[in-house]
Scaffold this motif. Structure first.
Motif, PDB file in Angstrom:
ATOM      1  N   GLY A 107      -4.604  -6.333  -4.735  1.00  0.00           N
ATOM      2  CA  GLY A 107      -4.238  -7.071  -5.921  1.00  0.00           C
ATOM      3  C   GLY A 107      -3.110  -6.469  -6.736  1.00  0.00           C
ATOM      4  N   LYS A 108      -3.349  -6.345  -8.025  1.00  0.00           N
ATOM      5  CA  LYS A 108      -2.334  -5.892  -8.970  1.00  0.00           C
ATOM      6  C   LYS A 108      -1.835  -4.489  -8.641  1.00  0.00           C
ATOM      7  CE  LYS A 108      -1.506  -5.123 -13.907  1.00  0.00           C
ATOM      8  NZ  LYS A 108      -2.117  -5.122 -15.262  1.00  0.00           N
ATOM      9  N   SER A 109      -2.702  -3.629  -8.142  1.00  0.00           N
ATOM     10  CA  SER A 109      -2.301  -2.261  -7.820  1.00  0.00           C
ATOM     11  C   SER A 109      -1.178  -2.243  -6.792  1.00  0.00           C
ATOM     12  CB  SER A 109      -3.500  -1.465  -7.290  1.00  0.00           C
ATOM     13  OG  SER A 109      -4.491  -1.330  -8.280  1.00  0.00           O
ATOM     14  N   ILE A 110      -1.267  -3.095  -5.764  1.00  0.00           N
ATOM     15  CA  ILE A 110      -0.232  -3.145  -4.738  1.00  0.00           C
ATOM     16  C   ILE A 110       1.082  -3.619  -5.336  1.00  0.00           C
ATOM     17  CG2 ILE A 110       0.452  -4.197  -2.560  1.00  0.00           C
ATOM     18  CD1 ILE A 110      -1.796  -2.222  -2.263  1.00  0.00           C
ATOM     19  N   LYS A 111       1.029  -4.597  -6.215  1.00  0.00           N
ATOM     20  CA  LYS A 111       2.250  -5.102  -6.864  1.00  0.00           C
ATOM     21  C   LYS A 111       2.956  -3.979  -7.606  1.00  0.00           C
ATOM     22  CE  LYS A 111       4.826  -8.715  -7.808  1.00  0.00           C
ATOM     23  NZ  LYS A 111       5.524  -9.459  -6.731  1.00  0.00           N
ATOM     24  N   ASN A 112       2.207  -3.084  -8.212  1.00  0.00           N
ATOM     25  CA  ASN A 112       2.801  -1.978  -8.959  1.00  0.00           C
ATOM     26  C   ASN A 112       3.542  -1.000  -8.054  1.00  0.00           C
ATOM     27  OD1 ASN A 112       1.703  -3.032 -11.308  1.00  0.00           O
ATOM     28  ND2 ASN A 112      -0.111  -1.725 -11.246  1.00  0.00           N
ATOM     29  N   TYR A 113       3.184  -0.965  -6.770  1.00  0.00           N
ATOM     30  CA  TYR A 113       3.797  -0.010  -5.851  1.00  0.00           C
ATOM     31  C   TYR A 113       5.111  -0.519  -5.260  1.00  0.00           C
ATOM     32  CZ  TYR A 113      -0.864   2.168  -5.908  1.00  0.00           C
ATOM     33  OH  TYR A 113      -2.044   2.760  -6.287  1.00  0.00           O
ATOM     34  N   GLU A 114       5.420  -1.793  -5.407  1.00  0.00           N
ATOM     35  CA  GLU A 114       6.598  -2.359  -4.754  1.00  0.00           C
ATOM     36  C   GLU A 114       7.874  -1.638  -5.180  1.00  0.00           C
ATOM     37  OE1 GLU A 114       6.915  -6.577  -4.977  1.00  0.00           O
ATOM     38  OE2 GLU A 114       4.919  -6.932  -4.133  1.00  0.00           O
ATOM     39  N   LYS A 115       7.986  -1.306  -6.453  1.00  0.00           N
ATOM     40  CA  LYS A 115       9.163  -0.587  -6.935  1.00  0.00           C
ATOM     41  C   LYS A 115       9.246   0.797  -6.297  1.00  0.00           C
ATOM     42  CE  LYS A 115      12.784  -0.423  -9.638  1.00  0.00           C
ATOM     43  NZ  LYS A 115      13.955  -1.297  -9.357  1.00  0.00           N
ATOM     44  N   VAL A 116       8.107   1.431  -6.114  1.00  0.00           N
ATOM     45  CA  VAL A 116       8.066   2.745  -5.462  1.00  0.00           C
ATOM     46  C   VAL A 116       8.611   2.639  -4.039  1.00  0.00           C
ATOM     47  CG1 VAL A 116       6.534   4.557  -4.575  1.00  0.00           C
ATOM     48  CG2 VAL A 116       6.162   3.604  -6.859  1.00  0.00           C
ATOM     49  N   PHE A 117       8.182   1.619  -3.292  1.00  0.00           N
ATOM     50  CA  PHE A 117       8.647   1.447  -1.912  1.00  0.00           C
ATOM     51  C   PHE A 117      10.167   1.290  -1.872  1.00  0.00           C
ATOM     52  CE2 PHE A 117       4.341  -0.864  -1.266  1.00  0.00           C
ATOM     53  CZ  PHE A 117       3.679   0.356  -1.169  1.00  0.00           C
ATOM     54  N   ILE A 167       3.267   7.137  -0.348  1.00  0.00           N
ATOM     55  CA  ILE A 167       1.820   7.321  -0.496  1.00  0.00           C
ATOM     56  C   ILE A 167       1.520   8.491  -1.424  1.00  0.00           C
ATOM     57  CG2 ILE A 167       1.521   8.789   1.556  1.00  0.00           C
ATOM     58  CD1 ILE A 167      -0.891   6.022   0.372  1.00  0.00           C
ATOM     59  N   LEU A 168       2.366   9.528  -1.427  1.00  0.00           N
ATOM     60  CA  LEU A 168       2.172  10.631  -2.370  1.00  0.00           C
ATOM     61  C   LEU A 168       2.278  10.132  -3.810  1.00  0.00           C
ATOM     62  CD1 LEU A 168       4.148  13.564  -0.683  1.00  0.00           C
ATOM     63  CD2 LEU A 168       1.706  13.537  -1.201  1.00  0.00           C
ATOM     64  N   ARG A 169       3.272   9.304  -4.086  1.00  0.00           N
ATOM     65  CA  ARG A 169       3.428   8.783  -5.448  1.00  0.00           C
ATOM     66  C   ARG A 169       2.281   7.847  -5.823  1.00  0.00           C
ATOM     67  NH1 ARG A 169       9.513   6.766  -6.314  1.00  0.00           N
ATOM     68  NH2 ARG A 169       8.586   6.211  -8.340  1.00  0.00           N
ATOM     69  N   ALA A 170       1.816   7.060  -4.846  1.00  0.00           N
ATOM     70  CA  ALA A 170       0.691   6.170  -5.129  1.00  0.00           C
ATOM     71  C   ALA A 170      -0.588   6.956  -5.381  1.00  0.00           C
ATOM     72  CB  ALA A 170       0.486   5.190  -3.971  1.00  0.00           C
ATOM     73  N   VAL A 171      -0.790   8.025  -4.619  1.00  0.00           N
ATOM     74  CA  VAL A 171      -2.021   8.804  -4.741  1.00  0.00           C
ATOM     75  C   VAL A 171      -2.014   9.672  -5.987  1.00  0.00           C
ATOM     76  CG1 VAL A 171      -3.317  10.724  -3.715  1.00  0.00           C
ATOM     77  CG2 VAL A 171      -2.604   8.793  -2.288  1.00  0.00           C
ATOM     78  N   PHE A 172      -0.861  10.324  -6.286  1.00  0.00           N
ATOM     79  CA  PHE A 172      -0.828  11.291  -7.384  1.00  0.00           C
ATOM     80  C   PHE A 172      -0.058  10.808  -8.610  1.00  0.00           C
ATOM     81  CE2 PHE A 172      -1.311  13.813  -3.459  1.00  0.00           C
ATOM     82  CZ  PHE A 172      -2.553  14.357  -3.727  1.00  0.00           C
ATOM     83  N   GLY A 173       0.698   9.735  -8.475  1.00  0.00           N
ATOM     84  CA  GLY A 173       1.339   9.132  -9.628  1.00  0.00           C
ATOM     85  C   GLY A 173       2.461   9.938 -10.231  1.00  0.00           C
ATOM     86  N   ALA A 174       3.009  10.915  -9.508  1.00  0.00           N
ATOM     87  CA  ALA A 174       4.041  11.770 -10.099  1.00  0.00           C
ATOM     88  C   ALA A 174       4.776  12.521  -9.008  1.00  0.00           C
ATOM     89  CB  ALA A 174       3.415  12.762 -11.085  1.00  0.00           C
ATOM     90  N   GLU A 175       5.872  13.143  -9.404  1.00  0.00           N
ATOM     91  CA  GLU A 175       6.604  14.061  -8.548  1.00  0.00           C
ATOM     92  C   GLU A 175       6.246  15.483  -8.993  1.00  0.00           C
ATOM     93  OE1 GLU A 175       8.504  13.275  -6.044  1.00  0.00           O
ATOM     94  OE2 GLU A 175       8.539  11.105  -6.299  1.00  0.00           O
TER      95      GLU A 175
END
Length: 449
Positions: free
Chosen positions: A120-130, A161-169
């Motif tokens: 759902g919404k969580s995946i949409k939030n990752y699109e910019k990361v990809f 996946i690192l950014r999705a899992v930990f939310g940061a650099e």
């Protein structure tokens, strides 16, 4: 009915065992090709025996291989009390707290905690990361000469996946970037061979696996402490924070070790298989000019119908994970015309189904058109496995592949080639293009959109 009457009711008799035809060869002679040439072995035996046959191989023991969608459906939809997690499994590499190690009720409880971050919404939030990770990696790609896409795709998917899992650099994530790739590569190779009774020192493969694990646990322990200490902990939407805030229905929480094992599962499964599929995407579309032309035209729009069809067809035509298995726990398990006894493993030959299923007209042909406007049959198209153990990150992976491919098409012109198709190469668990998914690119003066 009285207690005496109940006691007199006889238990149902177990069904007579009826196994598919077996390969008449010693375990060692079966095990070597199963470990190192599994696809070729399964294809040969399928031609000889049909869609079901029996092997006796190291690690899994007596194993029934099936290459039929209806048998796959029956297996994947069976009660978990009758057939459960195959033994041994990837928890040998990923840890006993991984979802791969769990079965029955414990498996269902864990999947319920893991599902929210990957839908759902969580995946949409990752699109910019990809998109950001693709642009960052592609900034240094060479132009006008062939280069391998597999390793760049590995870096893109790992960083995502690192950014999705930990939310940061940060420095600690840099340490994970150094640990995870060689660990996953080595672990994939060791996953298909029996484990020794001990590691025999840090310079042996199993010793190196143990050393990677030690370093990983140190990093994760520090990251857990930092996330818990974050003043905005309750607002964070990264996977680690969500797992730390989550609890089972009885109020208990995952332990630190379970969280570390589960994060490793996400990091390993969340980048190698996706990157391997993307390597095949570039290998396939560079050899099919009409497919590439349609993808380029679509990339200039907001549509992704043909791109999704292409990804589905690549997943079918160049299957990355070629089998999914279960273990028989019931006294006997009816599978089509066969009756499999307790203690046997049952393995679905996914690649073989993709290559031979009647659901796909001319299955040897690469043709994304077969998936335009229609979804593939559930049990004939199994890139993420099936049933209760289907990959929890399937949606995440497909959206990631879609955005990565769109970004590359918008920023680069891909040259077509008449070179022969790259051969299939086994990395242990995953199957990749032998030459690394080579393409020749030229940067567009202006992005398509």
């Amino acid at each position: 009915m009285s207690e005496a009457t109940v006691a007199e009711v006889p238990a149902p008799s177990p069904r007579a065992v009826r196994l598919p035809p077996a390969l008449p060869a010693p375990m060692a002679l079966q095990g070597i090709p199963f470990a190192f040439a599994r696809r070729q072995l399964v294809a040969w035996l399928s031609r000889r025996y049909g869609t079901a046959f029996t092997l006796n191989v190291p690690m899994f023991g007596r194993t029934v291989i099936v290459a039929d969608p209806q048998l796959a459906k029956q297996l994947f939809m069976a009660p978990t009390e009758d057939v459960g997690n195959i033994q041994p499994n990837l928890s040998r590499i990923l840890g006993s707290g991984s979802v791969f190690a769990l079965d029955g009720t414990e498996h269902r409880r864990r999947r319920k905690l893991l599902t929210p971050p990957f839908h759902g919404k969580s995946i949409k939030n990752y699109e910019k990361v990809f998109e950001e990770e693709t642009l960052r990696e592609s900034a240094t790609w060479p132009e006008g000469r062939p280069f391998e896409t597999l390793e760049p795709m590995m870096r893109i998917t790992l960083n995502a996946i690192l950014r999705a899992v930990f939310g940061a650099e940060g420095e600690k994530l840099d340490e994970l970037r150094r640990i995870i790739p060689p660990w996953v590569t080595l672990g994939s190779r060791l996953a298909t061979i029996p484990s020794p009774p001990r590691t025999f020192g840090r310079w042996t493969p199993w010793g190196r696996i143990a050393e990677y694990r030690r370093r990983y646990d140190e990093v994760i322990d520090r990251l857990i402490d930092e996330v818990r200490a974050d003043p905005r902990f309750d607002e964070r939407d990264d996977v680690l924070a969500l797992l730390l805030r989550s609890a089972y229905e009885d109020g208990t929480e995952m332990t630190r070790q379970e969280i570390a094992d589960e994060l490793l599962t996400l990091l390993a499964a969340g980048h190698e298989t996706t990157a391997s599929t993307m390597g095949w995407v570039f290998e396939r579309i560079s050899r099919h000019p009409q497919v590439l032309a349609r993808l380029v035209d679509e990339a200039a729009t907001d549509d992704n119908t043909y791109r999704q069809a292409t990804i589905l067809e690549v997943q079918r035509h160049r299957t990355v994970i070629d089998f999914a298995g279960r273990h028989v726990y019931a006294p006997t398990f009816q599978l089509g015309e066969w009756v499999i006894p307790r203690g046997y493993s049952i393995v679905v030959a996914i690649a073989r189904i993709h290559e031979t299923s009647d659901d796909f007209v001319d299955p040897q042909r690469f043709d994304p058109e077969r998936f335009v406007g229609t979804r593939p049959p559930t049990f004939s198209h199994l890139p993420f496995g099936g049933g209760t153990r289907r990959c929890v990150g399937a949606v995440f992976a497909n959206v990631e592949m879609d955005i990565v491919l769109r970004t590359v098409l918008r920023h680069f012109d891909i040259e077509t080639t008449t070179a022969p198709a790259e051969k299939v190469h086994s990395r242990g668990v995953a199957f990749t293009p032998k030459a690394g998914g080579q393409v020749t690119l030229r940067r567009r003066p202006q992005p398509l959109a």
